[in-house]
Scaffold this motif. Structure first.
Motif, short mmCIF file in Angstrom:
data_model
loop_
_atom_site.label_atom_id
_atom_site.label_comp_id
_atom_site.label_asym_id
_atom_site.label_seq_id
_atom_site.Cartn_x
_atom_site.Cartn_y
_atom_site.Cartn_z
N THR A 132 0.84 -1.20 0.00
CA THR A 132 0.00 0.00 0.00
C THR A 132 0.88 1.25 0.00
OG1 THR A 132 -1.74 -1.18 1.19
CG2 THR A 132 -1.78 1.23 1.31
N PRO A 157 2.78 -0.24 9.85
CA PRO A 157 3.37 -0.86 8.65
C PRO A 157 3.27 0.00 7.40
CG PRO A 157 1.30 -1.93 9.25
CD PRO A 157 1.65 -1.00 10.38
N VAL A 158 2.19 0.78 7.26
CA VAL A 158 2.09 1.64 6.07
C VAL A 158 2.99 2.86 6.25
CG1 VAL A 158 0.54 3.02 4.64
CG2 VAL A 158 -0.26 0.84 5.55
N GLY A 178 1.78 8.83 17.79
CA GLY A 178 1.13 9.10 19.07
C GLY A 178 1.99 8.65 20.25
N LYS A 182 6.64 5.81 20.48
CA LYS A 182 6.49 5.68 19.02
C LYS A 182 7.33 6.74 18.30
CE LYS A 182 1.88 3.52 18.83
NZ LYS A 182 0.51 3.62 18.32
N HIS A 198 1.28 13.73 17.71
CA HIS A 198 -0.04 14.35 17.49
C HIS A 198 -0.86 14.42 18.76
CE1 HIS A 198 -2.73 10.79 17.58
NE2 HIS A 198 -1.70 10.13 17.10
N ASN A 221 -3.18 8.98 6.19
CA ASN A 221 -3.56 7.72 6.84
C ASN A 221 -4.65 7.90 7.89
OD1 ASN A 221 -1.91 5.82 5.61
ND2 ASN A 221 -0.22 6.09 7.04
N CYS A 243 -4.97 7.39 1.64
CA CYS A 243 -4.85 5.95 1.84
C CYS A 243 -5.83 5.46 2.90
CB CYS A 243 -3.41 5.67 2.27
SG CYS A 243 -3.12 4.00 2.81
N GLY A 244 -6.01 6.25 3.97
CA GLY A 244 -6.88 5.81 5.06
C GLY A 244 -7.27 6.99 5.93
N ALA A 247 -8.80 7.91 11.94
CA ALA A 247 -9.39 8.71 13.02
C ALA A 247 -10.92 8.74 12.95
CB ALA A 247 -8.85 10.14 12.98
N TYR A 249 -12.85 6.06 11.61
CA TYR A 249 -13.44 4.74 11.36
C TYR A 249 -14.50 4.36 12.40
CZ TYR A 249 -9.83 3.76 7.85
OH TYR A 249 -9.01 3.80 6.75
N PHE A 277 -7.11 5.98 -3.06
CA PHE A 277 -6.80 4.70 -3.73
C PHE A 277 -7.03 3.53 -2.78
CE2 PHE A 277 -2.72 3.21 -1.93
CZ PHE A 277 -2.39 4.30 -1.16
N GLN A 279 -5.30 -0.25 -2.52
CA GLN A 279 -4.08 -0.84 -3.09
C GLN A 279 -4.33 -1.91 -4.17
OE1 GLN A 279 -3.26 -4.22 -2.21
NE2 GLN A 279 -4.97 -4.44 -0.79
N ASN A 328 -1.64 -0.35 19.41
CA ASN A 328 -0.59 -1.20 18.82
C ASN A 328 0.67 -0.38 18.62
OD1 ASN A 328 -1.98 0.32 16.71
ND2 ASN A 328 -0.75 -0.82 15.24
N1 LIG Z 1 -6.06 2.32 0.80
C1 LIG Z 1 -5.61 1.09 1.04
O1 LIG Z 1 -5.59 0.24 0.16
C2 LIG Z 1 -5.09 0.76 2.42
C3 LIG Z 1 -4.43 -0.45 2.68
C4 LIG Z 1 -3.89 -0.68 3.96
C5 LIG Z 1 -4.04 0.28 4.96
N2 LIG Z 1 -4.73 1.43 4.68
C6 LIG Z 1 -4.88 2.48 5.70
O2 LIG Z 1 -3.59 2.94 6.08
C7 LIG Z 1 -3.66 3.46 7.41
C8 LIG Z 1 -2.53 2.85 8.25
O3 LIG Z 1 -2.73 1.45 8.32
P1 LIG Z 1 -1.74 0.53 9.17
O4 LIG Z 1 -2.11 -0.87 8.89
O5 LIG Z 1 -0.32 0.95 8.92
O6 LIG Z 1 -2.19 0.90 10.66
P2 LIG Z 1 -1.35 1.03 12.01
O7 LIG Z 1 -0.44 2.20 11.87
O8 LIG Z 1 -0.74 -0.26 12.39
O9 LIG Z 1 -2.50 1.31 13.08
C9 LIG Z 1 -3.32 2.41 13.04
C10 LIG Z 1 -2.63 3.63 13.72
O10 LIG Z 1 -3.40 4.79 13.45
C11 LIG Z 1 -3.10 5.75 14.41
N3 LIG Z 1 -4.34 6.42 14.85
C12 LIG Z 1 -5.46 5.82 15.29
N4 LIG Z 1 -6.37 6.76 15.61
C13 LIG Z 1 -5.80 7.96 15.34
C14 LIG Z 1 -6.24 9.31 15.47
N5 LIG Z 1 -7.47 9.61 15.94
N6 LIG Z 1 -5.42 10.31 15.08
C15 LIG Z 1 -4.18 10.02 14.62
N7 LIG Z 1 -3.70 8.75 14.49
C16 LIG Z 1 -4.50 7.74 14.87
C17 LIG Z 1 -2.44 5.03 15.59
O11 LIG Z 1 -1.06 5.36 15.57
P3 LIG Z 1 -0.50 6.53 16.52
O12 LIG Z 1 -0.65 6.03 17.93
O13 LIG Z 1 0.90 6.71 16.09
O14 LIG Z 1 -1.36 7.71 16.25
C18 LIG Z 1 -2.62 3.57 15.24
O15 LIG Z 1 -1.55 2.78 15.76
C19 LIG Z 1 -5.07 3.15 7.92
O16 LIG Z 1 -5.88 4.28 7.74
C20 LIG Z 1 -5.54 2.04 6.99
O17 LIG Z 1 -6.93 1.98 6.88
C21 LIG Z 1 -5.25 1.68 3.44
#
Ligand SMILES: NC(=O)c1ccc[n+]([C@@H]2O[C@H](COP(=O)([O-])OP(=O)(O)OC[C@H]3O[C@@H](n4cnc5c(N)ncnc54)[C@H](OP(=O)(O)O)[C@@H]3O)[C@@H](O)[C@H]2O)c1
Length: 337
Positions: A132, A157-158, A178, A182, A198, A221, A243-244, A247, A249, A277, A279, A328
């Motif tokens: 992604t 991971p992203v 956060g 981290k 943040h 994200n 991408c995402g 905040a 969801y 997008f 992925q 996480n």
């Molecule tokens: N478009 C696509 O095809 C696709 C594919 C995969 C993933 N994604 C998106 O990519 C993003 C990251 O995915 P990931 O798997 O790498 O997740 P991740 O970083 O492992 O977990 C989500 C992180 O989001 C942060 N977060 C949660 N609520 C928040 C808020 N209110 N404000 C700011 N940060 C917040 C937290 O990190 P902190 O504690 O550091 O804030 C949390 O650890 C997600 O939005 C996911 O849906 C999209």
């Protein structure tokens, strides 16, 4: 064999999911037919998109039905095979969902190549989340040397891949994460040029100071208050791969104020390119390049990653609920077997 167990969606959440939205149950494995493989699940990937599948709101993918197995990608061991492409003992990737065992058509099961990196990376940094970041940056972000790239959820991971790809392109990588632990990891282990917390009360001015030349690529994200802080800093011709929006969801953040006029005005006046997008649209053209280019860099340690592993399938719901609140630290995985 212990009795096969799975986790199903017991009810649709209103707001943040709770334990009651999930049910752990035993089930009988179906008979394997010609072309099927029988799988023992080793690791389950927990990802933010699963929150969308729990809801029946219109989306890019069909919702998980109530009483249906929670969806998810896993690393599995083939225990029996009726497909000549697989043999017992093979370690593969499959979309089995949240369960301990599965029978699937061999045609839907994937032999992966992590170039010697641990098998877990096949559902993390070298799997869907890593891809992604790679595809969103390659097709939309297109960072250039000397530019500033900003990404939130930077320890995940992203985000961790986005920042490291930015640096490989000669750009300046600024992470948003956060909490202190981290942030320290993003700066010191992942090697980002700067990082901003943040959750700090000074977040807005800290981000401004971390981006003295503005922002050329913002890899979106999270949305919410992070977007509010980023928007004034976006440069003319900035690119924003959307991408995402983690905040929002659980239903929070969207209605606290109307972001549309400010966002559209900035897009217009500064010729900003905003492109959402999923992925999967890039898999056909870019997945092989991703595996070939990024696999060796992960295996030799040039690209770093962190995994957050919880033990036991029954812990998946609480770990997943925590992830949506930033609990996480790194790619969230469940060790199933
Ligand atoms: N478009 C696509 O095809 C696709 C594919 C995969 C993933 N994604 C998106 O990519 C993003 C990251 O995915 P990931 O798997 O790498 O997740 P991740 O970083 O492992 O977990 C989500 C992180 O989001 C942060 N977060 C949660 N609520 C928040 C808020 N209110 N404000 C700011 N940060 C917040 C937290 O990190 P902190 O504690 O550091 O804030 C949390 O650890 C997600 O939005 C996911 O849906 C999209």
């Amino acid at each position: 064999m212990t009795h096969p167990t799975r986790i199903v969606l017991a009810s649709r959440p209103k707001g943040a999911p709770t334990a009651e939205n999930f049910r752990v149950e035993e089930f009988d494995l179906p008979e394997a037919r010609e072309g099927d493989v029988t799988l023992r699940i080793l690791y389950l990937s927990l990802d933010p998109y699963m929150r969308g599948r729990m809801s029946d709101a219109k989306s890019y993918a069909a919702p998980t039905p109530v009483d249906g197995v929670m969806e998810g990608e896993t690393v599995c061991e083939v225990s029996r095979s009726r497909d000549p492409a697989f043999k017992p003992g093979d370690i593969v990737r499959a979309r089995t969902g949240w369960c301990t065992h599965a029978v699937l058509a061999g045609s839907s099961v994937y032999h992966f190549n992590t170039h010697g990196a641990p098998d877990t990376t096949a559902i993390g940094v070298l799997g869907m989340p890593g891809f992604t970041a790679y595809s969103g940056m390659k097709v939309i972000g297109q960072p250039k040397s000397g530019e500033t790239v900003v990404v939130a959820a930077a320890s995940g991971p992203v985000g961790s891949m986005v920042g490291q790809l930015a640096r490989l392109a000669g750009a300046r990588a600024v992470g948003i994460a956060g909490g202190k632990d981290k942030c320290d990891f993003v700066r010191n282990e992942l090697g980002f040029d700067a990082v901003v917390d943040h959750r700090s009360k000074d977040f807005v001015t800290d981000l401004e100071h971390a981006c003295p030349n503005g922002i050329d690529v913002y890899f979106e994200n999270v949305g919410g208050h992070v977007w509010d802080a980023v928007l004034p800093l976006l440069n003319q011709f900035a690119r924003v791969p959307v991408c995402g929006l983690v905040a929002t969801y659980n239903g929070a953040g969207a209605g606290d104020h109307d972001r549309l006029p400010g966002t559209m005005g900035a897009i217009l006046r500064r010729s900003i390119q905003v492109r959402g997008f999923i992925q999967t649209e890039f898999v056909k053209d870019h997945y092989k390049d991703f595996e070939r280019e990024i696999g060796p860099l992960v295996a030799n340690g040039s690209i770093k990653y962190r995994e957050d592993v919880v033990d036991g399938l029954e812990k998946a719901p609480s770990a997943f609920i925590g992830m949506l609140d930033g609990k996480n630290f790194g790619k969230l995985l469940v060790r199933v077997a």
